[in-house]
Design a protein around this motif. Structure first.
Motif, PDB file in Angstrom:
ATOM      1  N   TRP A   1      -9.101 -63.411  14.180  1.00 30.05           N
ATOM      2  CA  TRP A   1      -8.815 -64.088  13.126  1.00 30.05           C
ATOM      3  C   TRP A   1      -8.888 -63.385  11.806  1.00 30.05           C
ATOM      4  O   TRP A   1      -7.965 -62.071  12.092  1.00 30.05           O
ATOM      5  CB  TRP A   1     -10.754 -63.808  12.602  1.00 30.05           C
ATOM      6  CG  TRP A   1     -11.629 -64.261  12.749  1.00 30.05           C
ATOM      7  CD1 TRP A   1     -12.483 -64.983  14.164  1.00 30.05           C
ATOM      8  CD2 TRP A   1     -13.350 -64.494  12.052  1.00 30.05           C
ATOM      9  NE1 TRP A   1     -13.167 -65.608  14.248  1.00 30.05           N
ATOM     10  CE2 TRP A   1     -14.325 -65.075  12.767  1.00 30.05           C
ATOM     11  CE3 TRP A   1     -13.840 -63.873  11.250  1.00 30.05           C
ATOM     12  CZ2 TRP A   1     -15.650 -65.224  13.084  1.00 30.05           C
ATOM     13  CZ3 TRP A   1     -15.201 -64.118  10.937  1.00 30.05           C
ATOM     14  CH2 TRP A   1     -16.090 -64.968  11.658  1.00 30.05           C
ATOM     15  N   ALA A   2      -8.030 -63.235  10.455  1.00 34.81           N
ATOM     16  CA  ALA A   2      -7.166 -62.909  10.036  1.00 34.81           C
ATOM     17  C   ALA A   2      -7.048 -62.823   8.662  1.00 34.81           C
ATOM     18  O   ALA A   2      -7.826 -63.285   7.973  1.00 34.81           O
ATOM     19  CB  ALA A   2      -5.972 -63.957   9.994  1.00 34.81           C
TER      20      ALA A   2
ATOM     21  N   CYS B   1      -9.938 -68.220  12.326  1.00 37.11           N
ATOM     22  CA  CYS B   1     -10.540 -68.241  10.785  1.00 37.11           C
ATOM     23  C   CYS B   1      -9.872 -67.429  10.400  1.00 37.11           C
ATOM     24  O   CYS B   1      -8.981 -66.259  10.448  1.00 37.11           O
ATOM     25  CB  CYS B   1     -12.266 -67.269  11.216  1.00 37.11           C
ATOM     26  SG  CYS B   1     -13.293 -67.230   9.686  1.00 37.11           S
ATOM     27  N   LEU B   2      -9.938 -67.674   9.172  1.00 36.85           N
ATOM     28  CA  LEU B   2      -9.235 -66.984   7.699  1.00 36.85           C
ATOM     29  C   LEU B   2      -9.855 -66.378   6.927  1.00 36.85           C
ATOM     30  O   LEU B   2     -11.744 -66.964   6.958  1.00 36.85           O
ATOM     31  CB  LEU B   2      -8.479 -67.730   6.950  1.00 36.85           C
ATOM     32  CG  LEU B   2      -7.448 -68.571   7.735  1.00 36.85           C
ATOM     33  CD1 LEU B   2      -6.460 -69.003   6.760  1.00 36.85           C
ATOM     34  CD2 LEU B   2      -6.308 -67.561   8.156  1.00 36.85           C
ATOM     35  N   VAL B   3     -10.359 -64.998   6.545  1.00 41.79           N
ATOM     36  CA  VAL B   3     -11.230 -64.222   5.972  1.00 41.79           C
ATOM     37  C   VAL B   3     -10.548 -63.629   4.384  1.00 41.79           C
ATOM     38  O   VAL B   3      -9.143 -63.280   4.477  1.00 41.79           O
ATOM     39  CB  VAL B   3     -11.952 -62.790   6.361  1.00 41.79           C
ATOM     40  CG1 VAL B   3     -12.788 -62.667   5.394  1.00 41.79           C
ATOM     41  CG2 VAL B   3     -12.825 -63.249   7.960  1.00 41.79           C
ATOM     42  N   VAL B   4     -10.639 -64.232   3.767  1.00 33.25           N
ATOM     43  CA  VAL B   4      -9.851 -63.856   1.871  1.00 33.25           C
ATOM     44  C   VAL B   4     -10.661 -62.483   1.589  1.00 33.25           C
ATOM     45  O   VAL B   4     -12.176 -62.093   1.381  1.00 33.25           O
ATOM     46  CB  VAL B   4     -10.105 -64.841   1.156  1.00 33.25           C
ATOM     47  CG1 VAL B   4      -9.293 -64.031   0.016  1.00 33.25           C
ATOM     48  CG2 VAL B   4      -9.957 -66.206   1.139  1.00 33.25           C
ATOM     49  N   GLY B   5      -9.648 -61.574   1.580  1.00 34.22           N
ATOM     50  CA  GLY B   5      -9.795 -60.170   0.851  1.00 34.22           C
ATOM     51  C   GLY B   5      -9.398 -60.118  -0.565  1.00 34.22           C
ATOM     52  O   GLY B   5      -8.668 -59.554  -0.710  1.00 34.22           O
TER      53      GLY B   5
ATOM     54  N   LYS C   1      -7.385 -76.350  11.555  1.00 36.72           N
ATOM     55  CA  LYS C   1      -8.128 -76.485  11.892  1.00 36.72           C
ATOM     56  C   LYS C   1      -8.640 -75.514  12.439  1.00 36.72           C
ATOM     57  O   LYS C   1      -9.503 -75.159  13.484  1.00 36.72           O
ATOM     58  CB  LYS C   1      -8.097 -77.070  13.275  1.00 36.72           C
ATOM     59  CG  LYS C   1      -7.906 -78.642  12.857  1.00 36.72           C
ATOM     60  CD  LYS C   1      -7.847 -79.608  12.107  1.00 36.72           C
ATOM     61  CE  LYS C   1      -7.095 -81.478  12.409  1.00 36.72           C
ATOM     62  NZ  LYS C   1      -7.569 -82.091  11.571  1.00 36.72           N
ATOM     63  N   LEU C   2      -8.870 -74.252  10.790  1.00 42.41           N
ATOM     64  CA  LEU C   2      -9.781 -73.013  11.216  1.00 42.41           C
ATOM     65  C   LEU C   2     -10.344 -72.869  10.316  1.00 42.41           C
ATOM     66  O   LEU C   2     -10.690 -74.017   8.660  1.00 42.41           O
ATOM     67  CB  LEU C   2      -8.881 -71.828  10.038  1.00 42.41           C
ATOM     68  CG  LEU C   2      -7.048 -71.906  11.092  1.00 42.41           C
ATOM     69  CD1 LEU C   2      -6.448 -70.662  10.143  1.00 42.41           C
ATOM     70  CD2 LEU C   2      -7.563 -71.405  12.670  1.00 42.41           C
ATOM     71  N   ASP C   3     -11.733 -71.964  10.035  1.00 45.04           N
ATOM     72  CA  ASP C   3     -12.819 -71.498   8.994  1.00 45.04           C
ATOM     73  C   ASP C   3     -11.706 -71.482   8.495  1.00 45.04           C
ATOM     74  O   ASP C   3     -11.214 -70.018   8.528  1.00 45.04           O
ATOM     75  CB  ASP C   3     -14.282 -71.547  10.151  1.00 45.04           C
ATOM     76  CG  ASP C   3     -14.705 -72.472  10.709  1.00 45.04           C
ATOM     77  OD1 ASP C   3     -15.166 -73.780  10.514  1.00 45.04           O
ATOM     78  OD2 ASP C   3     -15.782 -71.863  11.562  1.00 45.04           O
ATOM     79  N   VAL C   4     -12.820 -70.578   7.322  1.00 45.04           N
ATOM     80  CA  VAL C   4     -12.089 -69.734   6.238  1.00 45.04           C
ATOM     81  C   VAL C   4     -13.718 -69.443   5.524  1.00 45.04           C
ATOM     82  O   VAL C   4     -14.304 -69.959   5.156  1.00 45.04           O
ATOM     83  CB  VAL C   4     -11.393 -70.505   5.114  1.00 45.04           C
ATOM     84  CG1 VAL C   4     -12.016 -71.974   4.692  1.00 45.04           C
ATOM     85  CG2 VAL C   4     -10.721 -69.325   4.522  1.00 45.04           C
TER      86      VAL C   4
ATOM     87  N   ALA D   1     -19.238 -72.342  -1.501  1.00 51.51           N
ATOM     88  CA  ALA D   1     -19.541 -74.040  -1.626  1.00 51.51           C
ATOM     89  C   ALA D   1     -18.873 -74.927  -1.243  1.00 51.51           C
ATOM     90  O   ALA D   1     -18.535 -76.053  -1.141  1.00 51.51           O
ATOM     91  CB  ALA D   1     -21.084 -74.037  -1.319  1.00 51.51           C
ATOM     92  N   ALA D   2     -19.184 -75.377  -3.247  1.00 52.15           N
ATOM     93  CA  ALA D   2     -18.746 -76.631  -3.958  1.00 52.15           C
ATOM     94  C   ALA D   2     -16.721 -76.877  -3.171  1.00 52.15           C
ATOM     95  O   ALA D   2     -16.634 -77.291  -3.358  1.00 52.15           O
ATOM     96  CB  ALA D   2     -18.676 -76.378  -5.707  1.00 52.15           C
ATOM     97  N   MET D   3     -16.350 -75.323  -3.038  1.00 53.90           N
ATOM     98  CA  MET D   3     -14.467 -75.500  -2.744  1.00 53.90           C
ATOM     99  C   MET D   3     -14.225 -75.797  -1.530  1.00 53.90           C
ATOM    100  O   MET D   3     -13.208 -76.483  -1.485  1.00 53.90           O
ATOM    101  CB  MET D   3     -14.771 -73.601  -2.943  1.00 53.90           C
ATOM    102  CG  MET D   3     -14.196 -73.378  -4.741  1.00 53.90           C
ATOM    103  SD  MET D   3     -13.155 -71.298  -4.610  1.00 53.90           S
ATOM    104  CE  MET D   3     -13.094 -71.168  -6.041  1.00 53.90           C
ATOM    105  N   GLY D   4     -15.560 -75.561  -0.619  1.00 55.78           N
ATOM    106  CA  GLY D   4     -15.541 -76.323   0.262  1.00 55.78           C
ATOM    107  C   GLY D   4     -15.660 -74.378   1.752  1.00 55.78           C
ATOM    108  O   GLY D   4     -15.790 -74.983   3.177  1.00 55.78           O
ATOM    109  N   PHE D   5     -15.144 -73.860   1.462  1.00 53.62           N
ATOM    110  CA  PHE D   5     -15.524 -72.344   2.265  1.00 53.62           C
ATOM    111  C   PHE D   5     -16.994 -72.796   3.107  1.00 53.62           C
ATOM    112  O   PHE D   5     -17.628 -73.481   2.937  1.00 53.62           O
ATOM    113  CB  PHE D   5     -15.696 -70.986   1.732  1.00 53.62           C
ATOM    114  CG  PHE D   5     -13.982 -70.374   0.779  1.00 53.62           C
ATOM    115  CD1 PHE D   5     -13.800 -69.793   1.560  1.00 53.62           C
ATOM    116  CD2 PHE D   5     -13.987 -71.123  -0.405  1.00 53.62           C
ATOM    117  CE1 PHE D   5     -12.427 -69.646   1.314  1.00 53.62           C
ATOM    118  CE2 PHE D   5     -12.752 -70.940  -0.924  1.00 53.62           C
ATOM    119  CZ  PHE D   5     -12.013 -69.659  -0.162  1.00 53.62           C
ATOM    120  N   ASP D   6     -16.832 -71.701   4.802  1.00 55.61           N
ATOM    121  CA  ASP D   6     -17.405 -72.184   5.445  1.00 55.61           C
ATOM    122  C   ASP D   6     -18.349 -70.925   5.560  1.00 55.61           C
ATOM    123  O   ASP D   6     -19.752 -70.878   5.334  1.00 55.61           O
ATOM    124  CB  ASP D   6     -16.582 -72.137   6.842  1.00 55.61           C
ATOM    125  CG  ASP D   6     -16.089 -73.272   7.273  1.00 55.61           C
ATOM    126  OD1 ASP D   6     -16.537 -74.208   7.839  1.00 55.61           O
ATOM    127  OD2 ASP D   6     -15.101 -73.134   6.902  1.00 55.61           O
ATOM    128  N   GLY D   7     -18.360 -70.128   4.780  1.00 58.91           N
ATOM    129  CA  GLY D   7     -18.949 -69.002   4.356  1.00 58.91           C
ATOM    130  C   GLY D   7     -18.964 -67.945   2.994  1.00 58.91           C
ATOM    131  O   GLY D   7     -17.608 -67.901   3.048  1.00 58.91           O
TER     132      GLY D   7
END
Length: 293
Positions: A124-125, A152-156, A190-193, A215-221
């Protein structure tokens, strides 16, 4: 390698140095847990945290939640030892902090390959710097290459706010463009975010609003800082009943023999394309993963 579907609605950070927090992990309903060796652990506690993590994974061979270990960057004095410790724990994934270029990911993937680490250990990044946002398309493109291990990408958001001087205010108006840029690139790869954390865990109303926005933006969690945030995230990142009903109807319609080779069908007065089928199948799969058929 086909990536298995995973629920990642609630992704909880747990300091690897906190024995009390580690002991509670098995009882929590988070979809994923990030065992943190980076920001949550003081420099003088890094070595002890690694040993604590080794002992924990040895004692807990498996849990319901997906398990991820966040290491320090390889450009730090702790990164190399963290990576070796994480590899030995055999988690589901290793989270790389402050990823700024594709090479930050491929360097770690090469180390894992050179040490014969299982392909099941994914990467994950964290996208949490200005340079990382600018390069996120090239980073996310690694998701199309199985050798890169990237899932997967994770926003910090906290680190982005610190580096840019941008305020994290209610509604995150100044961050929306960056968040959507990361999400768009993740989908192209093709990644989760996963969305960033909400710091004030006592403000459950504000947190619920931010979950709904993500969730409305489309994030997975959403990534979480406290166990009280788990349940609201689990609820927010599920489809509502109407959306789920429509998804099931689309899947059922395309499953009919007469529609097997059609690219477009008519359903309830609407024209439905196969691209809608893919979205519908993802929603149905998400509910099946929860045992809700």
């Amino acid at each position: 390698m086909t990536k298995p579907f995973r629920l990642r609605r609630s992704v909880l950070y747990v300091p690897a140095s906190n024995a009390k927090a580690l002991a509670k992990v098995a009882s929590l309903q988070a979809d994923a847990v990030i065992f943190d060796l980076e920001d949550a652990v003081a420099p003088e506690a890094k070595e002890a945290a690694r040993e604590s993590l080794r002992n924990y994974f040895h004692a807990q061979s498996a849990t319901r939640a997906e398990r991820i270990i966040r290491i320090n960057g390889l450009d730090t004095e702790w990164g190399a030892e963290d990576l070796l410790a994480a590899r030995a724990c055999r988690p589901d994934a290793i989270l790389l902090p402050k990823v700024q270029t594709p090479q930050d990911v491929t360097n770690v993937a090469e180390v894992l390959d050179d040490t014969d680490a299982s392909e099941n250990i994914r990467l994950w990044a964290m996208i949490e710097t200005a340079r990382g946002i600018l390069n996120v398309d090239a980073i996310a493109e690694l998701g199309l290459r199985s050798t890169a291990r990237l899932d997967c990408l994770v926003v910090g958001t906290n680190d982005i706010a610190k580096e840019t001087g941008t305020r994290l205010e209610k509604g995150r108006a100044f961050f929306v463009a960056w968040l959507m840029q990361v999400l768009l690139c993740a989908r192209a790869g093709k990644l989760d975010v996963i969305d960033g954390v909400f710091n004030d865990f006592a403000d459950l109303a504000g947190y619920a609003d931010e979950c709904a926005q993500a969730a409305a933006m489309g994030f997975d969690g959403k990534s979480l800082v406290h166990p009280t945030q788990i349940e609201p995230a689990n609820v927010a990142f599920l489809p509502d009943e109407q959306a789920l009903s429509e998804a099931r109807a689309i899947v059922a319609a395309f499953a009919q023999p007469e529609n097997a080779n059609k690219g477009v069908i008519s359903l309830a007065g609407k024209m439905i394309e196969r691209l809608h089928l893919e979205t519908a199948q993802k929603l149905v799969t998400k509910m099946e993963a929860l045992g809700k058929n």
